[in-house]
Scaffold this active site. Structure first.
Site, mmCIF file in Angstrom:
data_model
loop_
_atom_site.group_PDB
_atom_site.id
_atom_site.type_symbol
_atom_site.label_atom_id
_atom_site.label_comp_id
_atom_site.label_asym_id
_atom_site.label_seq_id
_atom_site.Cartn_x
_atom_site.Cartn_y
_atom_site.Cartn_z
ATOM 1 N N HIS A 93 0.844 -1.221 0.024
ATOM 2 C CA HIS A 93 -0.016 0.027 -0.072
ATOM 3 C C HIS A 93 0.767 1.177 0.041
ATOM 4 O O HIS A 93 0.379 2.425 0.426
ATOM 5 C CB HIS A 93 -0.851 0.068 1.284
ATOM 6 C CG HIS A 93 -2.211 0.765 0.787
ATOM 7 N ND1 HIS A 93 -2.712 0.927 -0.067
ATOM 8 C CD2 HIS A 93 -2.834 1.880 1.677
ATOM 9 C CE1 HIS A 93 -3.977 1.925 -0.224
ATOM 10 N NE2 HIS A 93 -3.781 2.378 1.079
ATOM 11 N N HIS A 207 -0.731 2.662 7.546
ATOM 12 C CA HIS A 207 -0.772 3.310 6.092
ATOM 13 C C HIS A 207 0.769 3.499 5.785
ATOM 14 O O HIS A 207 1.412 4.038 6.487
ATOM 15 C CB HIS A 207 -1.555 4.609 5.978
ATOM 16 C CG HIS A 207 -2.759 4.216 5.350
ATOM 17 N ND1 HIS A 207 -4.003 3.631 6.034
ATOM 18 C CD2 HIS A 207 -3.363 4.499 4.193
ATOM 19 C CE1 HIS A 207 -4.878 3.556 5.100
ATOM 20 N NE2 HIS A 207 -4.822 4.158 3.925
ATOM 21 N N SER A 255 -2.666 5.593 10.652
ATOM 22 C CA SER A 255 -1.582 6.547 9.869
ATOM 23 C C SER A 255 -0.326 6.432 10.628
ATOM 24 O O SER A 255 -0.383 6.187 11.815
ATOM 25 C CB SER A 255 -2.418 8.245 9.971
ATOM 26 O OG SER A 255 -1.203 8.888 9.595
ATOM 27 N N GLU A 460 -9.547 -2.203 2.632
ATOM 28 C CA GLU A 460 -8.569 -1.526 3.484
ATOM 29 C C GLU A 460 -9.778 -1.582 4.641
ATOM 30 O O GLU A 460 -10.644 -0.758 5.068
ATOM 31 C CB GLU A 460 -8.435 0.084 3.319
ATOM 32 C CG GLU A 460 -7.897 0.194 2.093
ATOM 33 C CD GLU A 460 -7.092 1.579 1.684
ATOM 34 O OE1 GLU A 460 -6.588 2.153 2.758
ATOM 35 O OE2 GLU A 460 -7.046 2.171 0.636
ATOM 36 N N TYR A 498 -12.893 0.873 1.033
ATOM 37 C CA TYR A 498 -12.645 0.639 2.534
ATOM 38 C C TYR A 498 -13.832 -0.223 3.231
ATOM 39 O O TYR A 498 -14.954 -0.534 2.503
ATOM 40 C CB TYR A 498 -12.669 1.851 3.170
ATOM 41 C CG TYR A 498 -11.365 2.849 3.114
ATOM 42 C CD1 TYR A 498 -10.778 2.867 4.451
ATOM 43 C CD2 TYR A 498 -10.843 3.281 2.108
ATOM 44 C CE1 TYR A 498 -9.493 3.659 4.542
ATOM 45 C CE2 TYR A 498 -9.639 3.882 2.198
ATOM 46 C CZ TYR A 498 -8.841 4.211 3.321
ATOM 47 O OH TYR A 498 -7.669 4.744 3.386
#
Length: 582
Positions: A93, A207, A255, A460, A498
């Site tokens: 990713h 991520h 994140s 995701e 997602y």
């Protein structure tokens, strides 16, 4: 004892100014190579000669085109000896990898269009890596271990804390505790020869967005750096040709950037060269934890390899009551993108400007009121069902019906955005008449490696969405006493946007706006994974005869003539020039 081989191959793509996949930004183009992008593969064979192939690619996602071409070529090499159910293709990713690799139209818009040479180079690298891994098979022992990041290691934060706190099954965290609102456990599969760690696979969700959308180079981001650091550490210990995969788990709402007070101010201080240093440091955290984990007690894996895979049309699934939170008649719908999708995320990557988002919200609200206030209208029932499935989402793009605010795609003036200009260009030449904008038929897969069941998801998944899928599968496998671990790998085999929980979806943050099939998407996945887990418990021959185990559904082929029209054939400068001038 297993026969195991591994290999890595560089993806031979020269940056030529095509937009990278991930941020969806027209301006995020690659003109140089910062780090090599790799395909890393493991081939694992049990004593009954069942083979598992686990392959991880330094890309934003896997597409059906990648998987389909890979399967076709492996079938050509091995014939009936190749079982496609036992192939896992996953992606790190990274948002700094090549785009234009899907046959579906929407996510290729920024590139602009489909880039066949990118797809060919990726599939070539996948095939070479897999075949070489098979050639390298030797007797190998396999061990599992897990290790948690200490709370003070700044590796990851929940970027959607308000949505997370809506879940009834979580500890509520404040904006000063976003680093705790996630799964801080790394899960590892280690491969040993002569009692020495040779290679490994890591699963940890964060991520790969350390690098922002203003940079201009291909790069593996944090996962790529983690693999490079680990492979070098093993080489320094005398291991020859180690391969380490740092794959994703529940990264949907996680994140690598700080989220909390002054989050934008802190993020904006990391610019240019500092972003690469930041990605390296994040990768170093992951590498160090992985290597440290193997210093702790390990669980040896023994037993058979097995797998079940089924393609599911997520656009029309009736939700069983056990997953519908008491709702009757719950269903998924055609894929739709909400305004929140176009707004992006505040720290990892903003989308459209705020004034435009405000206008989109207003228009989406007005359109919803219009479609639900005239019971005698011919499409009233259809839209009632659509909004029942999509819940509070402010629908801007009906990707399944190819409509924007009820109008056929292509109607907005091109002056609004170069992406719209590109969409209009493709529509004008007839490139999206029959082709889907996004996939609706996607593969769900469960792999068994001895005592481990690995749930392989094509989207995701947020932290809690992933936990619920794992819980569902665990409940089914509880009677199978020798399967004692259930882990999840995301970004596998295709890309479906997602998956949030029902509760998170109500917040309509970016993740909910990009949960395409509506507020029951997770429930649909849970019901299908439950069925797959039940099939895994059956014998292979019995499973094949079970009509409930769908082995025939597949995405419809993309019309060749439309794919050609979406292909730029080297006309990149013209397409980009047109967009920038708009």
């Amino acid at each position: 004892m297993y026969q195991v081989g591994w290999d890595k191959q560089e993806i031979q793509i020269k940056p030529k100014g095509y937009a990278m996949f991930g941020y969806g930004q027209w301006s995020h183009r690659a003109y140089e190579k910062r780090t090599a992008l790799y395909v890393r593969s493991f081939s694992i064979v049990d004593q009954q000669q069942n083979r598992l192939i686990f392959c991880c690619v330094d890309l934003g996602c896997i597409t059906h085109a990648m998987r389909n071409q890979t399967v076709t070529r492996l079938q050509q090499s091995f014939g009936s000896a190749f079982n496609e159910n036992q192939l896992v293709l996953t992606a790190t990713h990274t948002h700094s990898g090549p785009g234009g690799c899907a046959h579906e139209a929407l996510y290729n818009m920024p590139t602009p269009g489909f880039v066949p040479e990118h797809l060919s180079a990726i599939v070539d690298a996948i095939i070479l890596s897999i075949l070489t891994a098979i050639e390298q098979e030797q007797e190998t022992e396999i061990f599992l271990t897990t290790q948690n990041f200490a709370e003070n290691i700044p590796v990851a934060w929940n970027r959607s804390i308000k949505a997370y706190n809506r879940n009834p099954d979580v500890i509520h965290y404040s904006e000063t505790e976003t680093h705790l609102a996630m799964n801080r456990e790394m899960q590892l599969i280690g491969f040993y020869r002569a009692q020495k760690l040779q290679s490994f696979i890591s699963l940890f969700g964060v991520h790969a967005t350390c690098l922002g959308n203003n940079l201009k180079a291909h790069d593996g981001d944090n996962k790529g750096y983690a693999a490079a650091f680990s492979e070098q550490a093993l080489i320094d210990q005398g291991i020859q040709n180690p391969v380490t995969i740092f794959a994703q788990a529940t990264a949907g709402d996680v994140s690598p950037h700080f989220h909390g007070k002054n989050q934008l101010k802190i993020r904006n201080k990391i610019k240019g060269e500092q972003e690469y240093q930041y990605a390296q440091q994040n990768g170093r955290y992951q590498s160090e934890l992985a290597l440290m984990a193997f210093q702790h007690p390990l669980q040896q894996i023994k037993g058979e390899i097995d797998a079940v895979l089924s393609y599911v049309d997520l656009s029309n699934i009736e939700i069983p009551p056990e997953f519908a939170a008491g709702h009757v008649g719950a269903k998924t719908s055609q894929p739709c993108h909400g305004v929140a999708f176009f707004a992006g995320t505040p720290v990892d990557g903003l989308g459209a400007p705020k004034p435009l988002i405000k206008a989109m919200q207003f228009l989406a609200n007005q359109y919803r009121k219009q479609k639900t206030k005239h019971p005698l209208a011919s499409d009233f029932t259809a839209y009632q069902q659509l909004y029942a499935s999509q819940g509070p989402k402010l629908i801007f793009l009906e990707a399944g019906a190819k409509k924007i605010l009820g109008q056929p795609i292509g109607f907005p003036p091109s002056m609004l955005d170069p992406l719209i200009a590109e969409m209009n260009r493709q529509i004008k030449v007839g490139a999206i008449q029959q082709s889907p904008l996004v996939p609706s038929v996607v593969p769900l897969q469960i792999i068994r490696l001895g005592q481990l069941a690995l749930v392989c998801c094509p989207g995701e998944f947020t932290t809690i969405a992933g936990q619920r899928v794992i819980h569902t599968v665990k409940q089914v496998l509880a009677d199978q006493s020798d399967i004692d671990r259930v882990w999840l790998s995301s970004y596998c085999n295709d890309y479906m946007g997602y998956v949030t929980t029902y509760e998170e979806y109500q917040e309509q943050a970016y993740e909910g706006g990009h949960t395409l099939f509506g507020q029951w998407t997770l429930a649909a996945c849970q019901s299908k994974f439950k069925h797959l887990a039940e099939q895994l418990l059956q014998g292979k021959h019995k499973r094949n005869d079970d009509q409930g185990y769908d082995q025939t559904t597949r995405p419809k082929p993309i019309p060749e003539q439309e794919l050609v029209k979406r292909t730029n054939h080297g006309n990149l400068k013209t397409a980009v020039g047109q967009g920038e001038a708009v």
